[in-house]
Write an enzyme that holds these catalytic residues in place. Structure first.
Site, PDB file in Angstrom:
ATOM      1  N   GLU A  90     -33.444   5.173 -15.462  1.00 57.85           N
ATOM      2  CA  GLU A  90     -33.660   6.641 -15.549  1.00 57.85           C
ATOM      3  C   GLU A  90     -32.455   7.270 -15.234  1.00 57.85           C
ATOM      4  O   GLU A  90     -31.627   6.649 -13.966  1.00 57.85           O
ATOM      5  CB  GLU A  90     -34.786   7.173 -14.520  1.00 57.85           C
ATOM      6  CG  GLU A  90     -36.227   6.915 -14.755  1.00 57.85           C
ATOM      7  CD  GLU A  90     -37.121   6.755 -13.692  1.00 57.85           C
ATOM      8  OE1 GLU A  90     -37.179   7.937 -12.908  1.00 57.85           O
ATOM      9  OE2 GLU A  90     -37.875   6.044 -13.378  1.00 57.85           O
ATOM     10  N   CYS A 103     -27.521  11.960 -11.842  1.00 59.90           N
ATOM     11  CA  CYS A 103     -27.794  10.754 -10.899  1.00 59.90           C
ATOM     12  C   CYS A 103     -28.041   9.636 -11.853  1.00 59.90           C
ATOM     13  O   CYS A 103     -28.740   9.554 -12.660  1.00 59.90           O
ATOM     14  CB  CYS A 103     -29.266  11.146 -10.424  1.00 59.90           C
ATOM     15  SG  CYS A 103     -29.920   9.895  -9.258  1.00 59.90           S
ATOM     16  N   CYS A 110     -35.497  -2.793  -8.649  1.00 58.26           N
ATOM     17  CA  CYS A 110     -34.860  -2.963  -7.474  1.00 58.26           C
ATOM     18  C   CYS A 110     -35.375  -4.126  -6.683  1.00 58.26           C
ATOM     19  O   CYS A 110     -36.747  -4.373  -6.474  1.00 58.26           O
ATOM     20  CB  CYS A 110     -34.810  -1.753  -6.784  1.00 58.26           C
ATOM     21  SG  CYS A 110     -33.633  -1.735  -5.251  1.00 58.26           S
ATOM     22  N   CYS A 114     -38.327  -1.340  -0.310  1.00 58.77           N
ATOM     23  CA  CYS A 114     -38.467  -0.163   0.360  1.00 58.77           C
ATOM     24  C   CYS A 114     -39.876   0.394   0.239  1.00 58.77           C
ATOM     25  O   CYS A 114     -40.320   0.576  -0.998  1.00 58.77           O
ATOM     26  CB  CYS A 114     -37.533   0.997   0.271  1.00 58.77           C
ATOM     27  SG  CYS A 114     -35.729   0.564   0.685  1.00 58.77           S
ATOM     28  N   CYS A 117     -40.668   3.893  -1.798  1.00 62.59           N
ATOM     29  CA  CYS A 117     -39.771   3.841  -3.163  1.00 62.59           C
ATOM     30  C   CYS A 117     -40.380   3.404  -4.508  1.00 62.59           C
ATOM     31  O   CYS A 117     -40.816   2.223  -4.379  1.00 62.59           O
ATOM     32  CB  CYS A 117     -38.148   3.370  -2.834  1.00 62.59           C
ATOM     33  SG  CYS A 117     -37.353   3.619  -4.640  1.00 62.59           S
ATOM     34  N   GLY A 160     -32.105   1.451  -8.072  1.00 66.00           N
ATOM     35  CA  GLY A 160     -31.308   0.063  -8.021  1.00 66.00           C
ATOM     36  C   GLY A 160     -30.455   0.323  -6.732  1.00 66.00           C
ATOM     37  O   GLY A 160     -30.249   1.269  -5.982  1.00 66.00           O
ATOM     38  N   GLU A 161     -29.937  -0.653  -6.182  1.00 71.10           N
ATOM     39  CA  GLU A 161     -29.081  -0.825  -5.048  1.00 71.10           C
ATOM     40  C   GLU A 161     -27.650  -1.051  -5.302  1.00 71.10           C
ATOM     41  O   GLU A 161     -27.400  -2.155  -5.915  1.00 71.10           O
ATOM     42  CB  GLU A 161     -29.615  -1.990  -3.781  1.00 71.10           C
ATOM     43  CG  GLU A 161     -28.454  -2.131  -2.819  1.00 71.10           C
ATOM     44  CD  GLU A 161     -27.971  -0.802  -2.040  1.00 71.10           C
ATOM     45  OE1 GLU A 161     -28.693   0.067  -1.738  1.00 71.10           O
ATOM     46  OE2 GLU A 161     -26.779  -0.649  -2.041  1.00 71.10           O
ATOM     47  N   LEU A 216     -31.092   6.273   5.554  1.00 68.97           N
ATOM     48  CA  LEU A 216     -31.568   5.846   6.939  1.00 68.97           C
ATOM     49  C   LEU A 216     -32.930   5.739   7.223  1.00 68.97           C
ATOM     50  O   LEU A 216     -33.475   4.565   7.502  1.00 68.97           O
ATOM     51  CB  LEU A 216     -30.959   6.671   8.121  1.00 68.97           C
ATOM     52  CG  LEU A 216     -30.312   6.089   9.384  1.00 68.97           C
ATOM     53  CD1 LEU A 216     -29.551   5.150   9.177  1.00 68.97           C
ATOM     54  CD2 LEU A 216     -29.689   7.249  10.205  1.00 68.97           C
ATOM     55  N   HIS A 217     -33.679   6.911   7.154  1.00 71.74           N
ATOM     56  CA  HIS A 217     -35.065   6.845   7.080  1.00 71.74           C
ATOM     57  C   HIS A 217     -35.763   6.552   8.126  1.00 71.74           C
ATOM     58  O   HIS A 217     -37.207   6.806   8.309  1.00 71.74           O
ATOM     59  CB  HIS A 217     -35.629   6.203   6.001  1.00 71.74           C
ATOM     60  CG  HIS A 217     -34.906   6.487   4.597  1.00 71.74           C
ATOM     61  ND1 HIS A 217     -34.543   7.717   4.240  1.00 71.74           N
ATOM     62  CD2 HIS A 217     -34.717   5.737   3.648  1.00 71.74           C
ATOM     63  CE1 HIS A 217     -34.135   7.655   3.021  1.00 71.74           C
ATOM     64  NE2 HIS A 217     -33.996   6.602   2.570  1.00 71.74           N
ATOM     65  N   CYS A 334     -37.410   8.459  -7.838  1.00 73.26           N
ATOM     66  CA  CYS A 334     -36.771   7.308  -8.028  1.00 73.26           C
ATOM     67  C   CYS A 334     -37.762   6.362  -8.734  1.00 73.26           C
ATOM     68  O   CYS A 334     -38.857   6.123  -8.109  1.00 73.26           O
ATOM     69  CB  CYS A 334     -36.122   6.416  -6.804  1.00 73.26           C
ATOM     70  SG  CYS A 334     -35.090   7.295  -5.865  1.00 73.26           S
TER      71      CYS A 334
END
Ligand code: SAH
Length: 346
Positions: A90, A103, A110, A114, A117, A160-161, A216-217, A334
């Site tokens: 995306e 973006c 991924c 998490c 996500c 993705g990271e 961070l979260h 995401c």
């Protein structure tokens, strides 16, 4: 050989092997990156003989747009790109008062896992290539050009990271920076990471002034371990140390993203812990009320709770902005659009 994603130098080298002079690379590259050409035949300033010769060795393959959603207010457009092997990713265009921001995604799927996500629900399929990453921004630039506009900033915050696909991401950003593509300013780039410490350290040494954003979260290792498995490998203290070093080295402010999730990380106690963690740093916090992901059973706190959290940070001299939400009506969280289509078997 697909040349989409190559630099001018790479193309010139390859053309040389076929006895084609260097200045042709300049012409071809502009057709490809600034005029939307997907075939050599369209390049009408090339001699006919060259236009028939080139496709024997090279192709220009760009991902296809397979879905396009416009938010009701027109400020956000979300595209789903499909690559040659059927993988998808995306891309989102956000029209801000200060410019157009894109973006981009860096991986199909991924593997970070998490809890909140959508991108990670089906695991990692593969890294995106340089051309696949750059094509997302170039496609939007082509679209904006028709209205006399351009891509002003890029946020590497899609699926993705990015620091797990380090080389391709950096090569794509360098390509997008070239005047023969979209002439992107590095200062207009923000890269978001879940906290891959060696990647942050490497990025600090690149010598390009892109902004870093850390997802961070959670303000403690115990809670962060629970919602972000990456924290077991790179705990908070290490991530913060690397982020601080990045800020010192690049003189760019680091932002910390903090998704607010009801009853999980949204109490005043967590705001206090977060403030303590970020004390004496050139840092600001971006608060993001979670985009609820149905599969995950995680919900958004009330407006009052969000306000209370923000106030608790500000009282402790931490700059905290509430992310302006865009595109919630078009599954802009995401990976949400991609999942919807995957589940529909598309
Ligand atoms: N892997 C990188 C970049 C992709 S995520 C990273 O972790 O930073 C980009 C941002 O979107 C991150 O801050 C991420 O935590 C956030 N995000 C993911 N799922 C979300 C959701 N359901 N609601 C709101 N933000 C979300």
């Amino acid at each position: 050989m697909n040349i989409f994603g190559w630099t001018k130098e790479q193309l010139a080298e390859a053309l040389k092997d076929h006895g084609i002079p260097r200045f042709r690379a300049d012409q071809i590259i502009r057709w490809m990156y600034q005029r939307g050409a997907v075939s050599f035949d369209a390049m009408d300033n090339l001699p006919k003989s060259l236009r028939t010769q080139l496709p024997q060795h090279f192709s220009i393959d760009r991902p296809k747009v397979v879905s396009r959603l416009h938010s009701a207010d027109g400020a956000t457009i979300k595209l789903l790109y499909e690559f040659a092997d059927g993988q998808t990713a995306e891309t989102v265009l956000m029209r801000h008062p200060y410019g157009n921001s894109v973006c981009v995604s860096t991986q199909a799927g991924c593997r970070m896992g998490c809890a909140f996500c959508a991108s990670t629900l089906h695991g990692l399929q593969r890294n995106l290539t340089v051309g696949e990453i750059a094509a997302q921004a170039i496609g939007i630039a082509d679209f904006l050009r028709q209205e006399g506009a351009r891509v002003d900033t890029i946020v590497v915050m899609g699926s993705g990271e990015p620091l797990e696909n380090y080389d391709n991401v950096m090569a794509a950003l360098r390509l997008l920076h070239e005047e023969y593509t979209i002439g992107l300013s590095y200062r207009g780039v923000t890269l978001s990471t879940s906290g891959i410490v060696p990647g942050i350290e490497r990025l600090a040494e690149e010598g390009i002034p892109i902004s870093l954003s850390i997802s961070l979260h959670a303000p403690t290792d115990a809670l962060r371990n629970e919602i972000m498995p990456v924290n077991r490998m790179y705990p908070l203290a290490d991530v913060l140390r690397a982020a601080r070093a990045y800020a010192e080295r690049t003189k760019r402010r680091v932002t910390y993203e903090y998704i607010l999730i009801r009853d999980l990380n949204d109490s005043v106690r967590e705001a206090e812990q977060l403030a303590k963690l970020l004390r004496r740093q050139l840092a600001s916090v971006n608060l993001i009320p979670i985009n609820p992901v149905a599969e995950r059973n995680l919900f958004r706190p009330s407006k009052e709770t969000i306000r209370r959290f923000q106030k608790a940070l500000e009282e402790r001299h931490i700059t905290a902005t509430l992310r302006r939400e865009m595109g919630t009506d078009i599954q802009a969280a995401c990976g949400q659009l991609r999942n919807r289509l995957m589940e529909a078997g598309l």
